[in-house]
Design a protein around this motif. Structure first.
Motif, PDB file in Angstrom:
ATOM      1  N   SER A 136      -7.323   9.232  -0.611  1.00 41.31           N
ATOM      2  CA  SER A 136      -5.629  11.055  -0.418  1.00 41.31           C
ATOM      3  C   SER A 136      -6.993  11.554   0.046  1.00 41.31           C
ATOM      4  O   SER A 136      -8.284  11.964  -0.559  1.00 41.31           O
ATOM      5  CB  SER A 136      -5.566  11.217  -2.089  1.00 41.31           C
ATOM      6  N   GLY A 137      -6.654  12.483   0.699  1.00 42.06           N
ATOM      7  CA  GLY A 137      -6.854  13.401   1.516  1.00 42.06           C
ATOM      8  C   GLY A 137      -7.599  14.647   1.242  1.00 42.06           C
ATOM      9  O   GLY A 137      -6.663  15.045  -0.496  1.00 42.06           O
ATOM     10  N   ALA A 138      -7.644  15.395   1.104  1.00 44.37           N
ATOM     11  CA  ALA A 138      -7.710  16.716   0.767  1.00 44.37           C
ATOM     12  C   ALA A 138      -7.567  18.192   1.227  1.00 44.37           C
ATOM     13  O   ALA A 138      -7.188  18.022   2.072  1.00 44.37           O
ATOM     14  CB  ALA A 138      -9.258  17.103   0.233  1.00 44.37           C
ATOM     15  N   GLY A 139      -7.231  18.640   0.079  1.00 48.27           N
ATOM     16  CA  GLY A 139      -6.772  20.828   1.057  1.00 48.27           C
ATOM     17  C   GLY A 139      -5.183  20.455   1.001  1.00 48.27           C
ATOM     18  O   GLY A 139      -4.778  21.712   1.672  1.00 48.27           O
ATOM     19  N   GLY A 140      -4.588  20.257   0.164  1.00 47.96           N
ATOM     20  CA  GLY A 140      -3.221  20.503   0.148  1.00 47.96           C
ATOM     21  C   GLY A 140      -2.368  18.995  -0.467  1.00 47.96           C
ATOM     22  O   GLY A 140      -2.844  17.981  -0.056  1.00 47.96           O
ATOM     23  N   GLU A 141      -1.005  19.215  -1.180  1.00 44.34           N
ATOM     24  CA  GLU A 141      -0.345  18.069  -0.780  1.00 44.34           C
ATOM     25  C   GLU A 141       0.754  17.457   0.317  1.00 44.34           C
ATOM     26  O   GLU A 141       0.822  16.979   0.611  1.00 44.34           O
ATOM     27  CB  GLU A 141       0.995  18.801  -1.627  1.00 44.34           C
ATOM     28  N   ASP A 142       1.294  18.995   1.162  1.00 47.79           N
ATOM     29  CA  ASP A 142       1.939  17.729   2.054  1.00 47.79           C
ATOM     30  C   ASP A 142       0.765  17.550   2.947  1.00 47.79           C
ATOM     31  O   ASP A 142       0.964  18.250   4.310  1.00 47.79           O
ATOM     32  CB  ASP A 142       2.619  19.054   2.706  1.00 47.79           C
ATOM     33  N   LEU A 143      -0.195  16.854   2.830  1.00 48.39           N
ATOM     34  CA  LEU A 143      -1.147  16.323   3.883  1.00 48.39           C
ATOM     35  C   LEU A 143      -0.451  15.276   5.288  1.00 48.39           C
ATOM     36  O   LEU A 143      -0.090  13.731   4.883  1.00 48.39           O
ATOM     37  CB  LEU A 143      -2.580  16.319   3.513  1.00 48.39           C
ATOM     38  N   PRO A 144      -1.070  14.843   6.238  1.00 44.78           N
ATOM     39  CA  PRO A 144      -0.939  13.962   7.048  1.00 44.78           C
ATOM     40  C   PRO A 144      -0.906  12.933   6.478  1.00 44.78           C
ATOM     41  O   PRO A 144      -1.958  12.565   6.400  1.00 44.78           O
ATOM     42  CB  PRO A 144      -1.156  14.596   9.068  1.00 44.78           C
ATOM     43  N   THR A 145      -0.232  12.097   7.018  1.00 45.36           N
ATOM     44  CA  THR A 145      -1.224  10.026   6.928  1.00 45.36           C
ATOM     45  C   THR A 145      -1.433   9.315   7.821  1.00 45.36           C
ATOM     46  O   THR A 145      -0.156   9.398   8.607  1.00 45.36           O
ATOM     47  CB  THR A 145      -0.148   9.747   5.386  1.00 45.36           C
ATOM     48  N   ILE A 146      -2.357   8.424   7.934  1.00 48.37           N
ATOM     49  CA  ILE A 146      -2.844   7.793   9.035  1.00 48.37           C
ATOM     50  C   ILE A 146      -2.526   5.833   7.993  1.00 48.37           C
ATOM     51  O   ILE A 146      -3.010   6.283   7.486  1.00 48.37           O
ATOM     52  CB  ILE A 146      -3.567   7.762   9.990  1.00 48.37           C
ATOM     53  N   VAL A 147      -1.820   5.667   8.191  1.00 45.39           N
ATOM     54  CA  VAL A 147      -1.150   4.112   8.108  1.00 45.39           C
ATOM     55  C   VAL A 147      -1.686   3.231   9.227  1.00 45.39           C
ATOM     56  O   VAL A 147      -1.787   2.980  10.172  1.00 45.39           O
ATOM     57  CB  VAL A 147       0.126   3.808   8.078  1.00 45.39           C
ATOM     58  N   LEU A 148      -2.602   2.246   8.668  1.00 49.92           N
ATOM     59  CA  LEU A 148      -3.235   1.301   8.783  1.00 49.92           C
ATOM     60  C   LEU A 148      -3.192   0.256   8.553  1.00 49.92           C
ATOM     61  O   LEU A 148      -2.944  -0.777   7.086  1.00 49.92           O
ATOM     62  CB  LEU A 148      -5.018   1.390   9.044  1.00 49.92           C
ATOM     63  N   VAL A 149      -2.811  -1.008   9.344  1.00 49.17           N
ATOM     64  CA  VAL A 149      -1.613  -2.344   8.850  1.00 49.17           C
ATOM     65  C   VAL A 149      -2.209  -3.538   9.441  1.00 49.17           C
ATOM     66  O   VAL A 149      -2.630  -3.494  11.008  1.00 49.17           O
ATOM     67  CB  VAL A 149      -0.313  -1.418   9.345  1.00 49.17           C
ATOM     68  N   ALA A 150      -2.747  -4.155   9.002  1.00 45.69           N
ATOM     69  CA  ALA A 150      -2.893  -5.661   9.409  1.00 45.69           C
ATOM     70  C   ALA A 150      -2.360  -6.976   8.675  1.00 45.69           C
ATOM     71  O   ALA A 150      -2.499  -7.110   7.126  1.00 45.69           O
ATOM     72  CB  ALA A 150      -4.536  -5.783   9.959  1.00 45.69           C
ATOM     73  N   HIS A 151      -1.724  -7.794   9.390  1.00 50.97           N
ATOM     74  CA  HIS A 151      -1.209  -9.575   8.451  1.00 50.97           C
ATOM     75  C   HIS A 151      -2.254 -10.060   8.327  1.00 50.97           C
ATOM     76  O   HIS A 151      -3.167 -10.545   9.234  1.00 50.97           O
ATOM     77  CB  HIS A 151       0.216  -9.192   8.939  1.00 50.97           C
ATOM     78  N   TYR A 152      -2.211 -10.714   7.298  1.00 47.92           N
ATOM     79  CA  TYR A 152      -4.167 -11.567   6.880  1.00 47.92           C
ATOM     80  C   TYR A 152      -3.530 -12.863   7.045  1.00 47.92           C
ATOM     81  O   TYR A 152      -4.434 -14.142   6.832  1.00 47.92           O
ATOM     82  CB  TYR A 152      -4.245 -10.929   5.622  1.00 47.92           C
TER      83      TYR A 152
END
Length: 478
Positions: A136-152
Motif C-alpha cells: 500500500s502506498g503512502a500519502g492519501g486514500e485515492d492513490l494510483p495503483t500499478i498492477v503487476l501480473v504473471a501466470h505461473y
C-alpha cells in the motif's frame, strides 16, 4: 518401429531425433496399438533444429483427435535396450529373403507393452488457484495503483513433462524479485511511494487466463471496494522474459500522450536506449479479437474490462510455439538475459514511481527462483489448491507483501470453459514375448512330431505282425 510397413495393432516407438509428423500420422492411420515418443533425459543435448521442429509440431499433436493412445517417456537404459532390439528386428526384416524373414519372425523376441491404471475420466470440481498481494502506498486514500501480473502455470502436450521454464517461469521469477525489491523500499518512510503496488500470480493462464478472468469478476463485479475499481495507472503483465535480445511491449490500444501508460512506455525506451544498447525494444499493437476462442495475451483480459494494460515479452507473436511446449525446459532460460530484463523492468518502474534508478537485482536470487520453478511440472491440471507450488508461492508473497489472498476458479458444471482429466501419468511395463507365428510354428512342429511318431508306431505294429507270420513254425498235418 515407425519405419515398418504394417503398424496395425503394434506399439510404435519413436525417439525424438527420429520423430516426424508423417510417421506419427502413419501410425494413427494404420490404427497402431499405441505410440511411444521417447525423450532424452537431458534436453540440452538435442540439436536446436530438432527441438524447434518438435515445438512447431506440438500444436498439431494436440489438435489431432485419435483413439490411439500416445505416451511420452524419458529415455533410460531399459527403454533404450527395447528400442534398439526392436529397431534391429525391424531393419533385418526389410533386407532379407522371404524365408529368412519367416525364420527371423518366428524365432525373434518381441515385447508386449502393458500400461497400468484405469481409463482417463474427467475430474469434477477442480479448483485453479491464483494469488494476490499488495504494497500500500503512502500519502492519501485515492492513490494510483500499478498492477503487476504473471501466470505461473505451464502447458505442453504431456502435462507431467511441462516445466514452462521461460513461459512462464521467467515471468514469475521477475514478479517475485520485484516484490522483494519494492517491499524493501516501501518499508522505509523516505521511500514509501505514493503508489499502491498490486501483485497477482494467476492460475489457468494457459487456459485462456481463467484465473485472471475470475479475479477481475471478483474485484469489479462482486465487491464494493477494490484497488482495481479506483485509480489504476496501468497493468503490466510479464510473459516469457528469460531469453533473447528483443523486448516487445504488446498493447491493445496505443497509450495516449501524457497518460501513465505513455510515461511507462517512454521510460522503458529511455532505460533500454541508455543503459542496455544490446537490447532491441519496440511496441506491438494488436487489437483484441473477441471472435477468437482464446485471447492472445493476458493484458487483453484487463483491456476487455477497460483497464489500461500491457504485456512485456521477448516474443513478438503470441503464436510462438515456445509458449506451449514440453521442450521449454531449464536450459531455455539465460540467467544473464533474465537478470538484464529484470533490471530493465525494475528501473523503469522506479523511474515511474520515484524517478530513481539503479535497483539492485540479485542474480543468485533469480537463479534460485528459476531453478525451483523448473524443478517440477506446473501444468494447471497438476496444481490443486493444496499443491506445494501454490503453498510456496503464497509463502514467498507473504514474506514481502501485505494482504495476500487466494482466489479460486472452478469450471462451470453446465457449460465448462475447461475440462481436466485424471490418469495423466501411467507406468508402462514391457514383457518379453515370442511372436504369434512362433506359437503356430511350434504347434506345427509338435503336430508333425506326433504324426511321425504315430506313423512309426503304426508301421512298427504292421512290421511286427508280418515278422511273426514269416517266422512262425509250420505244423505238418497227418
Amino acid at each position: 518401429m515407425a519405419d515398418a510397413e504394417v503398424l496395425s495393432r503394434r506399439c510404435v516407438m519413436m525417439r525424438l531425433a527420429d520423430f516426424s509428423y508423417e510417421k506419427y500420422q502413419k501410425a494413427l492411420q494404420q490404427s497402431a496399438g499405441a505410440v511411444v515418443i521417447i525423450l532424452p533425459q537431458n534436453m540440452s543435448t538435442m540439436p536446436q533444429d530438432i527441438v524447434q521442429q518438435f515445438m512447431e509440431l506440438e500444436p498439431e499433436l494436440l489438435a489431432t483427435e485419435t483413439i490411439v493412445p500416445v505416451y511420452f517417456a524419458l529415455e533410460d537404459e531399459e527403454l533404450l535396450s527395447i528400442y534398439t532390439q526392436t529397431q534391429i528386428s525391424s531393419s533385418s526384416q526389410g533386407s532379407s529373403s522371404a524365408a529368412e524373414v519367416l525364420l527371423h519372425t518366428a524365432t525373434a523376441n518381441g515385447f508386449q507393452m502393458v500400461t497400468s491404471g484405469a481409463q482417463s475420466k474427467a475430474v469434477s470440481d477442480w479448483a485453479i488457484t491464483s494469488l494476490e498481494g499488495r504494497l500500500s502506498g503512502a500519502g492519501g486514500e485515492d492513490l494510483p495503483t500499478i498492477v503487476l501480473v504473471a501466470h505461473y502455470d505451464s502447458f505442453g502436450v504431456a502435462p507431467w513433462l511441462s516445466y514452462g521454464a521461460d513461459s512462464n517461469g521467467s515471468g514469475v521469477a521477475i514478479l517475485l524479485e520485484l516484490a522483494r525489491l519494492f517491499s524493501r523500499l516501501y518499508s522505509y518512510k523516505r521511500t514509501h511511494a505514493g503508489y499502491n503496488l498490486l501483485f497477482f500470480l494467476s492460475g489457468g493462464g494457459k487456459f485462456n487466463y481463467q484465473g485472471t478472468k475470475r479475479w477481475l469478476e471478483d474485484n469489479l463485479d462482486h465487491t464494493d471496494s477494490s484497488l482495481l475499481q479506483d485509480n489504476v495507472a496501468f497493468v503490466l503483465c510479464l510473459d516469457t522474459l528469460g531469453n533473447s535480445d528483443n523486448l516487445y511491449l504488446h498493447v491493445s490500444k496505443p497509450p495516449k500522450e501524457g497518460s501513465p501508460q505513455h510515461v511507462l512506455l517512454k521510460e522503458l525506451e529511455t532505460v533500454v536506449t541508455h543503459q542496455h544498447p544490446d537490447l532491441k525494444f519496440s511496441m506491438v499493437h494488436k487489437k483484441i479479437n473477441l471472435a477468437d476462442d482464446t485471447l492472445a495475451w493476458e493484458h487483453e483480459r484487463f483491456g476487455i474490462r477497460r483497464l489500461p494494460a500491457f504485456t512485456l515479452s521477448h516474443l513478438e507473436s503470441h503464436r510462438s510455439p515456445a509458449r506451449h511446449s514440453i521442450m521449454d525446459m531449464r536450459p531455455h532460460v539465460d540467467l544473464t538475459k533474465l537478470r538484464r530484463n529484470t533490471k530493465v523492468i525494475a528501473e523503469t518502474l522506479a523511474r515511474v514511481i520515484y524517478n530513481l534508478t539503479e535497483k539492485q537485482v540479485q542474480e543468485d536470487q533469480l537463479a534460485s527462483l528459476v531453478d525451483w520453478l523448473t524443478a517440477q511440472p506446473r501444468a494447471a491440471q497438476l496444481l490443486d489448491k493444496d499443491s506445494s507450488i501454490v503453498n510456496t508461492l503464497e509463502y514467498y508473497l507473504n514474506h514481502y507483501l501485505k494482504d495476500v489472498k487466494r482466489h479460486l476458479v472452478r469450471a462451470d458444471k453446465r457449460d465448462p470453459e475447461f475440462v481436466f482429466y485424471d490418469q495423466l501419468k501411467q507406468t508402462m511395463n514391457a514383457y518379453r514375448v515370442k511372436p504369434a507365428i512362433f506359437d503356430l510354428l511350434l504347434a506345427f512342429c509338435i503336430a508333425a512330431y506326433l504324426g511321425v511318431l504315430y506313423l512309426a508306431i503304426q508301421n512298427f505294429g504292421l512290421l511286427y505282425s508280418f515278422l511273426r507270420r514269416v517266422t512262425a513254425p509250420r505244423v505238418k498235418q497227418h
